[in-house]
Write an enzyme that holds these catalytic residues in place. Structure first.
Site, PDB file in Angstrom:
ATOM      1  N   HIS A 350       0.672  -1.110  -0.061  1.00 52.77           N
ATOM      2  CA  HIS A 350      -0.066  -0.023  -0.055  1.00 52.77           C
ATOM      3  C   HIS A 350       0.898   1.416   0.049  1.00 52.77           C
ATOM      4  O   HIS A 350       1.863   1.434   0.812  1.00 52.77           O
ATOM      5  CB  HIS A 350      -0.925   0.039   1.167  1.00 52.77           C
ATOM      6  CG  HIS A 350      -1.998   0.905   1.210  1.00 52.77           C
ATOM      7  ND1 HIS A 350      -3.161   0.828   0.446  1.00 52.77           N
ATOM      8  CD2 HIS A 350      -1.944   2.301   1.408  1.00 52.77           C
ATOM      9  CE1 HIS A 350      -3.789   1.946   0.336  1.00 52.77           C
ATOM     10  NE2 HIS A 350      -3.180   2.865   1.078  1.00 52.77           N
ATOM     11  N   ALA A 351       0.646   1.979  -1.025  1.00 51.32           N
ATOM     12  CA  ALA A 351       1.688   3.289  -1.274  1.00 51.32           C
ATOM     13  C   ALA A 351       1.717   4.192   0.241  1.00 51.32           C
ATOM     14  O   ALA A 351       0.507   4.355   0.683  1.00 51.32           O
ATOM     15  CB  ALA A 351       1.160   4.117  -2.277  1.00 51.32           C
ATOM     16  N   HIS A 380       0.103  11.737  -5.844  1.00 52.16           N
ATOM     17  CA  HIS A 380      -0.255  11.832  -4.728  1.00 52.16           C
ATOM     18  C   HIS A 380       0.848  11.470  -3.451  1.00 52.16           C
ATOM     19  O   HIS A 380       0.704  12.442  -2.510  1.00 52.16           O
ATOM     20  CB  HIS A 380      -1.478  10.546  -4.269  1.00 52.16           C
ATOM     21  CG  HIS A 380      -1.901  10.534  -3.044  1.00 52.16           C
ATOM     22  ND1 HIS A 380      -3.322  11.156  -2.590  1.00 52.16           N
ATOM     23  CD2 HIS A 380      -1.637   9.865  -1.846  1.00 52.16           C
ATOM     24  CE1 HIS A 380      -3.383  10.825  -1.324  1.00 52.16           C
ATOM     25  NE2 HIS A 380      -2.475  10.189  -0.959  1.00 52.16           N
ATOM     26  N   GLU A 381       1.421  10.669  -3.575  1.00 55.55           N
ATOM     27  CA  GLU A 381       2.593  10.383  -2.953  1.00 55.55           C
ATOM     28  C   GLU A 381       3.570  11.621  -2.657  1.00 55.55           C
ATOM     29  O   GLU A 381       4.101  12.115  -1.456  1.00 55.55           O
ATOM     30  CB  GLU A 381       3.320   9.056  -2.927  1.00 55.55           C
ATOM     31  CG  GLU A 381       2.510   7.694  -2.727  1.00 55.55           C
ATOM     32  CD  GLU A 381       1.489   7.733  -1.574  1.00 55.55           C
ATOM     33  OE1 GLU A 381       2.055   8.452  -0.440  1.00 55.55           O
ATOM     34  OE2 GLU A 381       0.462   7.094  -1.521  1.00 55.55           O
ATOM     35  N   HIS A 384       2.678  14.385  -0.674  1.00 57.12           N
ATOM     36  CA  HIS A 384       3.048  14.204   0.938  1.00 57.12           C
ATOM     37  C   HIS A 384       4.365  14.780   1.273  1.00 57.12           C
ATOM     38  O   HIS A 384       4.743  15.280   2.237  1.00 57.12           O
ATOM     39  CB  HIS A 384       2.913  12.746   1.310  1.00 57.12           C
ATOM     40  CG  HIS A 384       1.274  12.368   1.518  1.00 57.12           C
ATOM     41  ND1 HIS A 384       0.660  12.993   2.154  1.00 57.12           N
ATOM     42  CD2 HIS A 384       0.968  11.221   0.967  1.00 57.12           C
ATOM     43  CE1 HIS A 384      -0.724  12.354   2.166  1.00 57.12           C
ATOM     44  NE2 HIS A 384      -0.350  11.228   1.329  1.00 57.12           N
ATOM     45  N   GLU A 408      -3.555  14.812   2.464  1.00 58.74           N
ATOM     46  CA  GLU A 408      -3.983  13.820   1.505  1.00 58.74           C
ATOM     47  C   GLU A 408      -4.483  14.565  -0.005  1.00 58.74           C
ATOM     48  O   GLU A 408      -4.632  13.788  -1.130  1.00 58.74           O
ATOM     49  CB  GLU A 408      -5.407  13.119   1.815  1.00 58.74           C
ATOM     50  CG  GLU A 408      -4.861  12.046   3.238  1.00 58.74           C
ATOM     51  CD  GLU A 408      -3.788  11.140   2.721  1.00 58.74           C
ATOM     52  OE1 GLU A 408      -3.490  10.726   1.762  1.00 58.74           O
ATOM     53  OE2 GLU A 408      -3.222  10.765   3.719  1.00 58.74           O
ATOM     54  N   HIS A 508      -6.546   0.429   5.514  1.00 56.63           N
ATOM     55  CA  HIS A 508      -6.622   1.376   6.697  1.00 56.63           C
ATOM     56  C   HIS A 508      -6.907   0.947   8.105  1.00 56.63           C
ATOM     57  O   HIS A 508      -7.141   1.593   8.992  1.00 56.63           O
ATOM     58  CB  HIS A 508      -6.989   2.833   6.351  1.00 56.63           C
ATOM     59  CG  HIS A 508      -6.630   3.443   5.055  1.00 56.63           C
ATOM     60  ND1 HIS A 508      -6.659   2.652   3.634  1.00 56.63           N
ATOM     61  CD2 HIS A 508      -5.744   4.449   4.759  1.00 56.63           C
ATOM     62  CE1 HIS A 508      -5.993   3.454   2.818  1.00 56.63           C
ATOM     63  NE2 HIS A 508      -5.439   4.558   3.372  1.00 56.63           N
ATOM     64  N   TYR A 518      -9.414  11.327   3.700  1.00 53.75           N
ATOM     65  CA  TYR A 518      -9.538  11.166   2.068  1.00 53.75           C
ATOM     66  C   TYR A 518     -10.868  11.785   1.669  1.00 53.75           C
ATOM     67  O   TYR A 518     -11.083  12.269   0.909  1.00 53.75           O
ATOM     68  CB  TYR A 518      -9.514   9.688   1.892  1.00 53.75           C
ATOM     69  CG  TYR A 518      -8.113   8.890   2.356  1.00 53.75           C
ATOM     70  CD1 TYR A 518      -6.854   9.245   1.541  1.00 53.75           C
ATOM     71  CD2 TYR A 518      -8.170   8.259   3.281  1.00 53.75           C
ATOM     72  CE1 TYR A 518      -5.938   8.923   1.977  1.00 53.75           C
ATOM     73  CE2 TYR A 518      -6.894   7.409   3.534  1.00 53.75           C
ATOM     74  CZ  TYR A 518      -5.847   7.994   2.979  1.00 53.75           C
ATOM     75  OH  TYR A 518      -4.519   7.392   3.591  1.00 53.75           O
TER      76      TYR A 518
HETATM   77  O1  X8Z Z   1      -4.283   5.273   1.122  1.00 53.43           O
HETATM   78  C1  X8Z Z   1      -4.287   5.993   0.252  1.00 53.43           C
HETATM   79  C2  X8Z Z   1      -2.935   6.557  -0.414  1.00 53.43           C
HETATM   80  C3  X8Z Z   1      -1.815   6.630   0.525  1.00 53.43           C
HETATM   81  S1  X8Z Z   1      -2.068   7.825   1.763  1.00 53.43           S
HETATM   82  C4  X8Z Z   1      -2.493   5.584  -1.510  1.00 53.43           C
HETATM   83  N1  X8Z Z   1      -5.465   6.422  -0.369  1.00 53.43           N
HETATM   84  C5  X8Z Z   1      -6.800   5.921   0.086  1.00 53.43           C
HETATM   85  C6  X8Z Z   1      -6.900   4.687  -0.582  1.00 53.43           C
HETATM   86  O2  X8Z Z   1      -6.099   3.981  -0.852  1.00 53.43           O
HETATM   87  O3  X8Z Z   1      -7.776   3.739   0.146  1.00 53.43           O
HETATM   88  C7  X8Z Z   1      -5.361   7.584  -1.434  1.00 53.43           C
HETATM   89  C8  X8Z Z   1      -6.787   7.556  -1.899  1.00 53.43           C
HETATM   90  C9  X8Z Z   1      -7.714   6.761  -0.801  1.00 53.43           C
HETATM   91 ZN    ZN Z   2      -2.074   9.879   0.981  1.00 52.34          ZN
END
Ligand code: X8Z
Ligand code: ZN
Length: 609
Positions: A350-351, A380-381, A384, A408, A508, A518
């Site tokens: 997960h990024a 997106h990254e 940050h 975010e 998450h 988000y």
């Molecule tokens: O978790 C993330 C990022 C890392 S902060 C990739 N996002 C959420 C997800 O993947 O569920 C970005 C959009 C929503």
């Molecule tokens: Zn993020």
């Protein structure tokens, strides 16, 4: 956020905000020693920052090692440092209450408040309990990171494999298999999650909070309940648009898969939306696109044609930020980041974006897929990382975003500028489709952005209810699906087994990363984009605007980023946009032509669920 270097990794410490906790201040006044002064408070804050600051680097290093190489030893190290850090931060949070009735300057008060309200998983005082909490946290993260689905003994799929298939495959049987298969990762998490909730609630209560829910909702520079109402207000603004999109998508899915699989009066089965969680739907554009031929640039295809590899994708994203006037990323970023999944070992794919020394040891960790979706995620990254760098001169406690939604939103704001005009400029597109194709482009993006909004909201609606005890462990899964239906109009495609724990199959939840951020980011990024386009002097419609190359826009953005969380988020927002409120009219205006089109398509259809 104090004391937090990553956006999603070092889960023990939250993004902090300020809450003036009136009640608690009064409760403690009578028992407080009288002699404490403003100077004591300032020294206390200094000492706390230094003391916690010392642990941050090794804790982040251990966490990085764990997430890029999951094994017993790195798990133990991560848990060890998380425990130390959480215990320390929780102690300082508790101790800071002794200044509740001391008259201090506004800046010190803000720092004290941030210290008290910023923990994601506050540790109970009992050392055994606190160690257990840290161990559960790292176990849950590892279970998710190492998770896979095996069809049989010799055929296993990683989450990345399955996500790729969910995006492109259209055989409903296969999609269902993958959807159910991945969800086998989480039943073993359920008991741990329940135990963790109890322990962290205890930690929150020892800090004077009702429960962890109050703590999570209370870090937004306003009262916890007022913040929850603010979310409802924003959702109310977007809901009619979402319902129109839902209606159109359900109708087209009905055409594609038949109305026995997609009944037109029920929530949409969650496995058909091109994404493992049904959270963003851009991947099924081909299924729901307008009948009239529309030219929409396929970024995945363009990357392939132009031989982009993972590093080139990141370089291209970096160059966008450079065009705005941001300094290039340091050499160490390129040496130390993880761009691809390591072979032969488990890692958290997960990024996430990190700053390991709180100065310039910036890194991202991702298993980059060479497609348009991950091209956006790279931006997106990096958003940050540039934020982290911009606030690195702030005192430790202010090294965070105005609120977690801001963090975010930055990279996503930049991604909104990946328009056909921009793609042509960098050689990824040959022509710019004319305005008659806009509906196609807007629909593709709305499938990601508008569709996401209720998902962004429901995840923490579930967690807040879990933390407050309104949803009990027996109701974890049914409670989850009630909210999925209520907000998203989705349903589980099959009856879920009694031991299912579907929330645990979303990163998450086991990672304990709050999710409301988000939701906020999806509102804020359109506000930021609107303003930056004005600053850049782009006169076209806002959905065709790219701020690429605008130093003026870059400076305005950077000015806000540099503030970190030294001021309430309302002030940061006002400093850039001129208004202190979050406002969904920006996202609605952006997509306005599409709403008209959707309403036409939906005529005669029965919408709703
Ligand atoms: O978790 C993330 C990022 C890392 S902060 C990739 N996002 C959420 C997800 O993947 O569920 C970005 C959009 C929503
Ligand atoms: Zn993020």
């Amino acid at each position: 956020m104090i004391f937090k270097r990553t956006q999603s990794a070092l889960f023990v410490i939250a993004a902090l905000g300020l809450v003036a906790c009136g009640d608690k201040q009064e409760k403690t006044t009578t028992t407080e020693p009288q002699a404490l002064t403003k100077k004591d408070a300032q020294q206390f804050v200094e000492k706390a920052q230094q003391d916690i600051g010392e642990l941050l680097i090794p804790a982040a290093q251990a966490e990085w090692a764990y997430q890029t190489y999951i094994n017993q030893d790195t798990a133990a190290l991560s848990a060890y440092f998380n425990e130390k850090l959480t215990a320390k931060a929780t102690n300082y949070a508790k101790e800071s209450a002794k200044f509740n009735s001391v008259e201090v300057d506004a800046d010190t008060r803000r720092k004290l408040n941030l210290m008290t309200n910023g923990l994601v998983m506050p540790a109970p005082e009992d050392p055994e309990k606190s160690a257990r909490l840290a161990k559960i946290g790292s176990e849950l993260g590892g279970m998710y990171g190492a998770g896979k689905y095996c069809r049989n003994e010799d055929e296993c799929f990683s989450l990345t494999d399955m996500s790729n298939m969910m995006a492109t495959e259209r055989d409903p049987k296969l999609l269902l298999e993958l959807w159910e298969g991945w969800r086998q990762v989480s039943p073993p998490m359920k008991a741990l999650y329940a135990e963790q909730t109890e322990l962290a609630n205890l930690g929150a209560q020892e800090l004077g909070k009702k429960d962890l829910s109050e703590m999570w909702r209370g870090s937004y520079d306003m009262e916890a309940d007022a913040f929850a109402q603010e979310l409802d207000r924003l959702w109310g603004q977007v809901k009619p648009f979402y319902e129109a999109l839902h209606c159109h998508v359900r109708a087209e899915l009905g055409e594609q898969y038949g109305e026995d699989i997609v009944p037109q009066d029920k929530p949409i089965p969650a496995h058909l939306l091109g994404n493992m969680w049904g959270q963003s739907w851009g991947n099924i554009y081909d299924v729901v696109k307008p009948q009239q031929e529309m030219q929409v640039i396929d970024v995945t295809e363009a990357l392939k044609v132009h031989n982009y590899d993972e590093v080139k994708m990141v370089k291209q994203a970096e160059s966008f930020f450079s065009s705005l006037g941001f300094e290039p990323l340091p050499d160490t970023f390129w040496e130390r980041s993880m761009f691809t999944k390591p072979s032969e070992r488990d890692a958290v794919c997960h990024a996430s974006a990190w700053n390991l020394d709180n100065v310039d040891d910036l890194r991202i960790k991702m298993c980059i897929q060479k497609n348009g979706e991950d091209f956006a995620t790279i931006h997106h990254e990096l958003g940050h990382n540039y934020y982290q760098r911009a606030y690195n001169k702030q005192p430790t406690i202010y090294q965070g975003s105005a609120n977690d939604g801001f963090h975010e939103a930055i990279g996503d704001t930049i991604s909104l500028s990946i328009t056909p005009k921009y793609l042509k400029e960098i050689g990824l597109a040959d022509t710019i489709p004319d305005a008659s194709n806009d509906i196609g482009m807007l629909l593709k993006l709305a499938l990601d952005k508008i569709a996401f909004v209720p998902f962004g909201l429901m995840v923490d609606q579930w967690r807040w209810k879990v933390f407050s005890g309104e949803i009990t462990p027996e109701q974890y899964n049914t409670g989850w699906w009630e909210l999925r239906e209520k907000y998203q109009g989705l349903r589980a495609p099959v009856d879920r087994p009694a031991d299912a724990f579907d929330p645990g199959a979303k990163y998450h939840v086991p990672a304990n990363t709050p999710y409301t951020r988000y939701f906020l980011a999806h509102i804020l990024q359109f506000q930021f984009h609107r303003t930056l386009c004005e600053i850049a002097g782009d006169e076209g419609p806002v959905h065709r605007c790219s701020i690429y190359g605008s130093k003026e826009a870059g400076t305005a953005l950077n000015n806000m980023l540099e503030m970190g969380q030294s001021k309430p988020w309302q002030e940061a927002l006002e400093s850039l946009t001129g208004k202190p409120e979050m406002d969904a009219t920006a996202i609605l205006d952006y997509f306005a032509p599409l709403k008209t089109w959707l309403d036409e398509q939906n005529q005669g259809r029965q919408c709703g669920w």
